[in-house]
Structures are given as C-alpha cells and as structure tokens.
Design a protein around this motif. Sequence first.
Motif, PDB file in Angstrom:
ATOM      1  N   TYR A  27     108.872 -28.907 111.496  1.00  4.05           N
ATOM      2  CA  TYR A  27     110.173 -28.302 111.209  1.00  4.05           C
ATOM      3  C   TYR A  27     109.983 -26.984 110.453  1.00  4.05           C
ATOM      4  O   TYR A  27     110.607 -25.967 110.797  1.00  4.05           O
ATOM      5  N   LEU A  28     109.132 -27.003 109.435  1.00  2.00           N
ATOM      6  CA  LEU A  28     108.903 -25.788 108.654  1.00  2.00           C
ATOM      7  C   LEU A  28     108.301 -24.682 109.521  1.00  2.00           C
ATOM      8  O   LEU A  28     108.699 -23.515 109.415  1.00  2.00           O
ATOM      9  N   LEU A  29     107.369 -25.032 110.397  1.00  2.00           N
ATOM     10  CA  LEU A  29     106.800 -24.038 111.306  1.00  2.00           C
ATOM     11  C   LEU A  29     107.880 -23.459 112.212  1.00  2.00           C
ATOM     12  O   LEU A  29     107.944 -22.251 112.426  1.00  2.00           O
ATOM     13  N   LYS A  30     108.738 -24.327 112.724  1.00  2.00           N
ATOM     14  CA  LYS A  30     109.833 -23.884 113.597  1.00  2.00           C
ATOM     15  C   LYS A  30     110.757 -22.921 112.861  1.00  2.00           C
ATOM     16  O   LYS A  30     111.272 -21.969 113.443  1.00  2.00           O
ATOM     17  N   GLU A  31     110.942 -23.146 111.587  1.00  2.00           N
ATOM     18  CA  GLU A  31     111.814 -22.304 110.773  1.00  2.00           C
ATOM     19  C   GLU A  31     111.138 -21.000 110.342  1.00  2.00           C
ATOM     20  O   GLU A  31     111.735 -20.191 109.643  1.00  2.00           O
ATOM     21  N   GLY A  32     109.879 -20.810 110.750  1.00  2.00           N
ATOM     22  CA  GLY A  32     109.200 -19.551 110.469  1.00  2.00           C
ATOM     23  C   GLY A  32     108.294 -19.552 109.254  1.00  2.00           C
ATOM     24  O   GLY A  32     107.773 -18.504 108.866  1.00  2.00           O
ATOM     25  N   TYR A  33     108.100 -20.711 108.643  1.00  2.00           N
ATOM     26  CA  TYR A  33     107.199 -20.788 107.494  1.00  2.00           C
ATOM     27  C   TYR A  33     105.756 -20.557 107.937  1.00  2.00           C
ATOM     28  O   TYR A  33     105.367 -20.961 109.030  1.00  2.00           O
ATOM     29  N   THR A  34     104.986 -19.934 107.082  1.00  2.00           N
ATOM     30  CA  THR A  34     103.553 -19.771 107.340  1.00  2.00           C
ATOM     31  C   THR A  34     102.811 -20.983 106.771  1.00  2.00           C
ATOM     32  O   THR A  34     103.384 -21.761 105.983  1.00  2.00           O
ATOM     33  N   ILE A  35     101.558 -21.115 107.151  1.00  2.00           N
ATOM     34  CA  ILE A  35     100.736 -22.192 106.592  1.00  2.00           C
ATOM     35  C   ILE A  35     100.673 -22.053 105.072  1.00  2.00           C
ATOM     36  O   ILE A  35     100.759 -23.052 104.344  1.00  2.00           O
ATOM     37  N   ASP A  36     100.551 -20.840 104.573  1.00  2.00           N
ATOM     38  CA  ASP A  36     100.506 -20.622 103.123  1.00  2.00           C
ATOM     39  C   ASP A  36     101.792 -21.089 102.447  1.00  2.00           C
ATOM     40  O   ASP A  36     101.751 -21.716 101.385  1.00  2.00           O
ATOM     41  N   GLN A  37     102.940 -20.811 103.057  1.00  2.00           N
ATOM     42  CA  GLN A  37     104.216 -21.238 102.486  1.00  2.00           C
ATOM     43  C   GLN A  37     104.360 -22.757 102.518  1.00  2.00           C
ATOM     44  O   GLN A  37     104.888 -23.355 101.576  1.00  2.00           O
ATOM     45  N   ILE A  38     103.882 -23.370 103.592  1.00  2.00           N
ATOM     46  CA  ILE A  38     103.912 -24.835 103.673  1.00  2.00           C
ATOM     47  C   ILE A  38     102.992 -25.415 102.610  1.00  2.00           C
ATOM     48  O   ILE A  38     103.354 -26.367 101.907  1.00  2.00           O
ATOM     49  N   HIS A  39     101.819 -24.822 102.463  1.00  2.00           N
ATOM     50  CA  HIS A  39     100.874 -25.288 101.443  1.00  2.00           C
ATOM     51  C   HIS A  39     101.476 -25.151 100.045  1.00  2.00           C
ATOM     52  O   HIS A  39     101.243 -26.004  99.183  1.00  2.00           O
ATOM     53  N   ASP A  40     102.251 -24.113  99.805  1.00  2.00           N
ATOM     54  CA  ASP A  40     102.915 -23.953  98.507  1.00  2.00           C
ATOM     55  C   ASP A  40     103.844 -25.132  98.215  1.00  2.00           C
ATOM     56  O   ASP A  40     103.973 -25.551  97.063  1.00  2.00           O
ATOM     57  N   GLN A  41     104.479 -25.673  99.252  1.00  2.00           N
ATOM     58  CA  GLN A  41     105.376 -26.819  99.064  1.00  2.00           C
ATOM     59  C   GLN A  41     104.599 -28.125  98.857  1.00  2.00           C
ATOM     60  O   GLN A  41     105.099 -29.048  98.216  1.00  2.00           O
ATOM     61  N   TYR A  42     103.427 -28.208  99.442  1.00  2.00           N
ATOM     62  CA  TYR A  42     102.592 -29.412  99.355  1.00  2.00           C
ATOM     63  C   TYR A  42     101.215 -29.017  98.832  1.00  2.00           C
ATOM     64  O   TYR A  42     100.202 -29.214  99.501  1.00  2.00           O
ATOM     65  N   ASP A  43     101.190 -28.469  97.631  1.00  2.00           N
ATOM     66  CA  ASP A  43      99.945 -27.879  97.105  1.00  2.00           C
ATOM     67  C   ASP A  43      98.838 -28.889  96.823  1.00  2.00           C
ATOM     68  O   ASP A  43      97.689 -28.513  96.665  1.00  2.00           O
ATOM     69  N   TRP A  44      99.150 -30.167  96.809  1.00  2.00           N
ATOM     70  CA  TRP A  44      98.128 -31.198  96.613  1.00  2.00           C
ATOM     71  C   TRP A  44      97.402 -31.541  97.913  1.00  2.00           C
ATOM     72  O   TRP A  44      96.383 -32.215  97.896  1.00  2.00           O
ATOM     73  N   VAL A  45      97.922 -31.045  99.034  1.00  2.00           N
ATOM     74  CA  VAL A  45      97.287 -31.264 100.329  1.00  2.00           C
ATOM     75  C   VAL A  45      96.453 -30.024 100.654  1.00  2.00           C
ATOM     76  O   VAL A  45      96.997 -28.921 100.710  1.00  2.00           O
ATOM     77  N   PRO A  46      95.150 -30.190 100.855  1.00  2.00           N
ATOM     78  CA  PRO A  46      94.325 -29.013 101.180  1.00  2.00           C
ATOM     79  C   PRO A  46      94.847 -28.296 102.433  1.00  2.00           C
ATOM     80  O   PRO A  46      95.283 -28.929 103.397  1.00  2.00           O
ATOM     81  N   LYS A  47      94.801 -26.991 102.389  1.00  2.00           N
ATOM     82  CA  LYS A  47      95.280 -26.176 103.518  1.00  2.00           C
ATOM     83  C   LYS A  47      94.542 -26.556 104.808  1.00  2.00           C
ATOM     84  O   LYS A  47      95.148 -26.596 105.880  1.00  2.00           O
ATOM     85  N   ALA A  48      93.258 -26.841 104.698  1.00  2.00           N
ATOM     86  CA  ALA A  48      92.477 -27.226 105.879  1.00  2.00           C
ATOM     87  C   ALA A  48      93.011 -28.521 106.498  1.00  2.00           C
ATOM     88  O   ALA A  48      92.971 -28.694 107.726  1.00  2.00           O
ATOM     89  N   LYS A  49      93.521 -29.414 105.662  1.00  2.00           N
ATOM     90  CA  LYS A  49      94.067 -30.672 106.170  1.00  2.00           C
ATOM     91  C   LYS A  49      95.398 -30.432 106.894  1.00  2.00           C
ATOM     92  O   LYS A  49      95.685 -31.065 107.914  1.00  2.00           O
ATOM     93  N   ILE A  50      96.203 -29.509 106.397  1.00  2.00           N
ATOM     94  CA  ILE A  50      97.463 -29.159 107.069  1.00  2.00           C
ATOM     95  C   ILE A  50      97.154 -28.537 108.430  1.00  2.00           C
ATOM     96  O   ILE A  50      97.727 -28.930 109.452  1.00  2.00           O
ATOM     97  N   LYS A  51      96.234 -27.585 108.445  1.00  2.00           N
ATOM     98  CA  LYS A  51      95.845 -26.945 109.712  1.00  2.00           C
ATOM     99  C   LYS A  51      95.254 -27.959 110.674  1.00  2.00           C
ATOM    100  O   LYS A  51      95.527 -27.928 111.883  1.00  2.00           O
TER     101      LYS A  51
END
Length: 82
Positions: free
Chosen positions: A32-56
């Motif tokens: 949903y966040l990607l669809k709304e135009g959020y970047t991986i960095d912005q998503i990571h800011d919301q879930y900062d306890w999740v490593p960016k590599a794990k989100i990707k």
Amino acid sequence: MKTSSFTSSDPAIMRGALVITGTRVPIARILYLLKEGYTIDQIHDQYDWVPKAKIKGAIAELSAKLDNSDYGATILQAQSPT
C-alpha cells in the motif's frame, strides 16, 4: 505456518496475514505504501526496527512469487503488446 526467507504466514500472528518474517509488519501495508508513492527509505522510517534489506527482500520475494504464479503469468501476457 508458511515461512520463507523474508515473508511468513502464521495463524497465530496477524490472523495469518503475510508479514515480514520475524515481525508483525504486513506485506499488504508495505505494498500500500509503495502504491502511494513512498520510497523504501520512507517505509523504513515508519518501521525502523526492520532492516531495510529485509523490507527489500520481502518485496522481491513477493514479486518473484507473482512472476511464478498463474496470476502473474496472466498479467504479463495481458501487458505484452500484440
């Protein structure tokens, strides 16, 4: 419980929704966040306890599952120019 490298589904966690493994972060929320135009960095800011590599990794894993499914193949065929 279905678990892969980056995503998992367990009826005891978020009622079985597909989540990033080891978290309660639903993949549907990430999409949903990607669809709304959020970047991986912005998503990571919301879930900062999740490593960016794990989100990707979760996004890539879901993408690969869609590419290998009948549904994914149908979409690819529909998008191909005739």
